[in-house]
Scaffold this motif. Structure first.
Motif, short mmCIF file in Angstrom:
data_model
loop_
_atom_site.label_atom_id
_atom_site.label_comp_id
_atom_site.label_asym_id
_atom_site.label_seq_id
_atom_site.Cartn_x
_atom_site.Cartn_y
_atom_site.Cartn_z
N LEU A 385 6.11 3.78 5.67
CA LEU A 385 6.10 5.00 6.48
C LEU A 385 7.09 4.90 7.62
CD1 LEU A 385 2.30 5.94 6.75
CD2 LEU A 385 4.13 7.36 5.80
N ALA A 386 7.18 3.73 8.24
CA ALA A 386 8.16 3.54 9.32
C ALA A 386 9.58 3.71 8.80
CB ALA A 386 7.98 2.15 9.93
N MET A 387 9.84 3.20 7.60
CA MET A 387 11.18 3.36 7.01
C MET A 387 11.47 4.83 6.73
SD MET A 387 14.00 1.95 6.11
CE MET A 387 13.93 0.22 5.60
N ALA A 388 10.48 5.56 6.22
CA ALA A 388 10.68 6.99 5.96
C ALA A 388 10.97 7.73 7.26
CB ALA A 388 9.44 7.57 5.28
N ASP A 389 10.25 7.40 8.33
CA ASP A 389 10.51 8.02 9.63
C ASP A 389 11.92 7.70 10.13
OD1 ASP A 389 7.96 9.04 9.66
OD2 ASP A 389 7.13 7.50 10.99
N ALA A 390 12.34 6.44 9.93
CA ALA A 390 13.68 6.03 10.37
C ALA A 390 14.75 6.78 9.57
CB ALA A 390 13.85 4.52 10.20
N TYR A 391 14.53 6.92 8.25
CA TYR A 391 15.47 7.67 7.41
C TYR A 391 15.57 9.12 7.89
CZ TYR A 391 16.06 4.08 3.76
OH TYR A 391 16.38 2.95 3.05
N MET A 392 14.43 9.73 8.22
CA MET A 392 14.44 11.12 8.69
C MET A 392 15.26 11.23 9.96
SD MET A 392 12.82 13.25 6.70
CE MET A 392 12.55 14.60 7.83
N ASP A 393 15.07 10.30 10.89
CA ASP A 393 15.79 10.34 12.15
C ASP A 393 17.28 10.11 11.93
OD1 ASP A 393 15.61 10.36 15.19
OD2 ASP A 393 16.62 8.44 14.85
N ALA A 394 17.61 9.33 10.91
CA ALA A 394 19.02 9.04 10.62
C ALA A 394 19.68 10.13 9.77
CB ALA A 394 19.13 7.69 9.91
N GLY A 395 18.92 11.15 9.40
CA GLY A 395 19.46 12.24 8.59
C GLY A 395 19.50 11.96 7.10
N ARG A 396 18.86 10.89 6.67
CA ARG A 396 18.83 10.53 5.24
C ARG A 396 17.56 11.10 4.62
NH1 ARG A 396 20.33 4.14 5.21
NH2 ARG A 396 19.79 4.44 3.02
#
Length: 539
Positions: A385-396
Motif C-alpha cells: 500500500l505504501a508503494m502504491a501511495d508513492a507511485y500515485m504521488d510520483a504520477g505513476r
C-alpha cells in the motif's frame, strides 16, 4: 445517516470533557444493580460515545487513516475476544496527540494517543495499555463515572463548550485539546483520591485478557514501570506524562501486576500442550475452513508465525503513527540523518521515511526506499500500500492501480485497500473508473462512520455523473465530521432539485426528518458546533 438520540446531547455536553481528557477511566466499581445502570442504557452509552467521537473528528483531535484504524481495531478486538465480555460493543481509535495517554468512554470507545504508541517498545506493551482500558469497561467503572459526574455537570459543560469554541474559532485542535485538559485538571486531584482501587482492578482484568490473547502478560507491568521511572528523572509532577496523571502508578501497583502476570505464566506452562497437528489430520477430522489454504496455520504450531507477522506490522504502524501525527518534513530529515546509523537501519524506519517522503510530495524517493523492503517482504500489504501511495504521488498511476487491483482481489473487504483503490480510480477522471470506485465503496457505507469514505464516495459519484448520490454523501460526510447544521443545509438544497424521483426525494426527506430533532436540541441547549459557532446565542 445514523443520528444520536436528541436527549443524549445534554449528557454529551456535560460529561465529554473528562472522557476526552482520560480522567474518567477510573472510578469506584458499582455494585450489580447500581442506580448508575438506570442512568444510561447500553444503547445510550453507545450513542454517547459515537457523539463524542464525532465531536473529536470536528476538532481534528483524531488521527483519521484507514490503515491505522484497521490496525488498532484488529488489535483491540483480538483483546476483546479474550476479555470477560467479548460480545460488548467496542470501537478503538487513535488520538492526534503526542502526549502519552489513553482513555475509555461509554459505549466501549477507547482512544489511544499517538504519543503513547510512539513510545511503546513492542506490541505487547501497546496491547497491555489497551487491555487495561478494556478492563475499565468490563469492570463497569464508567457507569459509576456517570453517576459521580452529575454534581460536576455545570463545570464540565463549560469546559466542553470552551473546547468547541476554541476549535470553531480557528484555533485548531491544539487549543481545543488544551481547554479540555485544563478543565480536566480542575477536577483531577479529587478524582485521583479514589482511583487507586479501580486502576488495580483494571490492571488485573487487563493482564488476564493479555494472557488469554497470547500476549506477554508482564508487558503491562513493564510499560508502567518505565513510565514510573519518569518520576525519578522528571522535573516534578507537572512534567509527568498525562498517562501517569490520569492513571496513577505506584510501586505496589506495579508489583501486584507483575506478580499476577507471573502466576498466569506459571499456570500456562502447567497446562497440557496439544499435539502437533498435520495437514492430513485436519483434512480428515475437521470441516473445511473457507479461505484457509493450509489449516495447520490455525493450530498451536502456527502461533509463532502469527506473532512474528503481527510484530512486523506493529513496528510499521508505530512509524506510520509517528509520521501522520507529526511534521512530515522534519521527520523526513530525522529519518534521513539517523538511517546512517547501523542500529537505526530497520525496515520500520525505512518505511517511516518512505511515508514521510510521500507526504511531502517526494514519491519517487519513497519508491526507492520501499523497493528493497518489498524485495524482502513481497507479501506485506502495508508495504505494498505504501508503494502504491508513492507511485500515485510520483504520477505513476498505472503502477499504483496494478498494486491496488491485486490487493483488492486478495482482500476485497479490506477498507484501507478499497479506499486507496477508489481514490486512485477517481483520479483517472474517466466515467468508467469513477463508476468502479463507486462500486468498491458502496458496500462500506452502511457500516462506516468514517467521513473520508463518504467524501471519496461523493467525489467518485460526482465524476460518474450521479450528482444526487454525491450530494447525499457529502452531507453524510459533514455530519460524521461533526457539522450537523452544514449537513442539514446540504440536504435542504438537494431537496429543492426538480429532477429527483420519488425514491430519491423520500430518502432525502427521511434523512432531514432524522436530523431535525438533533439540531433543535443543539439550539435549545445553545451548544456551539464547528459549523454553528454562535449556537449559544441562537433561540
Amino acid at each position: 445517516m445514523r443520528l444520536p438520540f436528541p436527549r443524549l446531547l445534554l449528557l454529551a455536553a456535560t460529561t465529554a470533557a473528562t472522557f476526552v481528557a482520560g480522567a474518567q477511566d477510573a472510578v469506584r466499581l458499582p455494585d450489580l444493580g447500581s442506580s448508575a445502570n438506570a442512568l444510561i442504557s447500553p444503547r445510550e452509552a453507545d450513542e454517547y460515545g459515537a457523539q463524542m467521537l464525532r465531536q473529536m473528528h470536528a476538532l481534528d483531535l483524531t488521527l483519521d487513516d484507514a490503515l491505522l484504524d484497521q490496525y488498532i481495531n484488529d488489535l483491540g478486538f483480538r483483546l476483546v475476544a479474550s476479555s470477560a465480555r467479548p460480545k460488548d460493543h467496542f470501537q478503538f481509535f487513535i488520538v492526534r496527540d503526542t502526549q502519552i495517554n489513553a482513555f475509555a468512554a461509554p459505549g466501549g470507545y477507547i482512544g489511544v494517543n499517538a504519543g503513547l504508541i510512539n513510545i511503546t517498545q513492542d506490541e505487547s506493551e501497546l496491547a497491555g495499555v489497551i487491555a487495561h482500558e478494556i478492563g475499565h469497561i468490563t469492570q463497569n467503572h464508567l457507569y459509576r463515572a456517570f453517576e459521580a459526574s452529575k454534581k460536576d455537570a455545570p463545570l464540565l459543560a463549560l469546559v466542553l463548550l470552551g473546547a468547541i469554541a476554541a476549535g470553531a474559532g480557528g484555533a485548531g485542535g491544539d487549543a481545543a485539546a488544551g481547554v479540555l485538559m485544563g478543565g480536566q485538571g480542575l477536577l483531577m486531584q479529587r478524582q485521583i483520591n479514589f482511583t487507586r482501587k479501580d486502576e488495580i482492578e483494571a490492571d488485573r482484568a487487563g493482564i488476564q485478557t493479555l494472557s488469554n490473547a497470547g500476549f506477554n502478560p508482564e508487558a503491562m507491568a513493564d510499560f508502567f514501570g518505565r513510565m514510573q521511572d519518569t518520576l525519578r528523572v522528571g522535573e516534578g509532577e507537572d512534567a509527568l506524562p498525562a498517562l501517569l496523571q490520569t492513571h496513577p502508578v505506584t510501586l505496589d501497583r506495579i508489583s501486584d501486576a507483575r506478580a499476577r502476570a507471573r502466576v498466569l505464566e506459571a499456570s500456562s506452562k502447567e497446562r497440557p500442550k496439544l499435539p502437533t497437528l498435520d495437514k492430513a489430520y485436519w483434512e480428515k477430522n475437521t470441516a473445511p475452513v473457507i479461505y484457509v489454504k493450509d489449516p495447520t496455520t490455525l493450530s498451536t504450531a502456527g502461533v509463532n508465525v502469527a506473532k512474528e507477522s503481527a510484530g512486523d506490522t506493529y513496528a510499521l504502524m508505530r512509524e506510520r503513527v509517528r509520521v501522520l501525527s507529526g511534521d512530515a518534513g522534519k521527520l523526513a530529515s530525522y529519518y534521513a540523518t539517523n538511517l546512517k546509523r547501523k542500529d537505526f537501519d530497520t525496515a520500520a524506519n525505512h518505511y517511516g521515511y518512505a511515508v514521510a517522503l510521500t507526504r511531502t510530495n517526494r514519491g519517487s524517493q519513497a519508491v526507492e526506499q520501499l523497493q528493497p523492503l518489498l524485495a524482502t517482504l513481497p507479501n506485506s500489504v502495508v508495504l505494498r500500500l505504501a508503494m502504491a501511495d508513492a507511485y500515485m504521488d510520483a504520477g505513476r498511476y498505472g503502477d499504483a492501480l496494478a498494486i491496488y487491483k491485486a490487493l483488492h482481489a486478495n482482500s476485497p473487504r479490506n477498507v484501507a485497500v478499497a479506499l486507496g483503490y477508489a481514490k486512485a480510480l477517481a483520479v483517472q477522471g474517466s466515467v468508467g473508473s469513477a463508476q468502479q470506485a463507486v462500486t468498491l465503496l458502496r458496500p462500506m457505507l452502511d457500516s462506516s462512520d468514517d467521513p473520508e469514505i463518504f467524501r471519496t464516495y461523493a467525489q467518485a459519484s460526482e465524476r460518474a455523473g450521479d450528482s444526487i448520490r454525491a450530494d447525499e454523501a457529502y452531507a453524510n460526510a459533514a455530519y460524521l465530521s461533526g457539522r450537523p447544521f452544514d449537513a442539514m443545509e446540504q440536504l435542504r438544497r438537494l431537496l429543492k432539485r426538480d429532477d429527483l424521483d420519488f425514491y430519491q426525494r423520500s430518502r432525502i426527506q427521511s434523512q432531514i426528518a432524522d436530523l431535525t430533532p438533533l439540531l433543535l436540541e443543539l439550539r435549545k441547549r445553545r451548544v456551539a458546533t464547528d459549523d454553528n459557532p454562535d449556537g449559544r446565542t441562537q433561540q
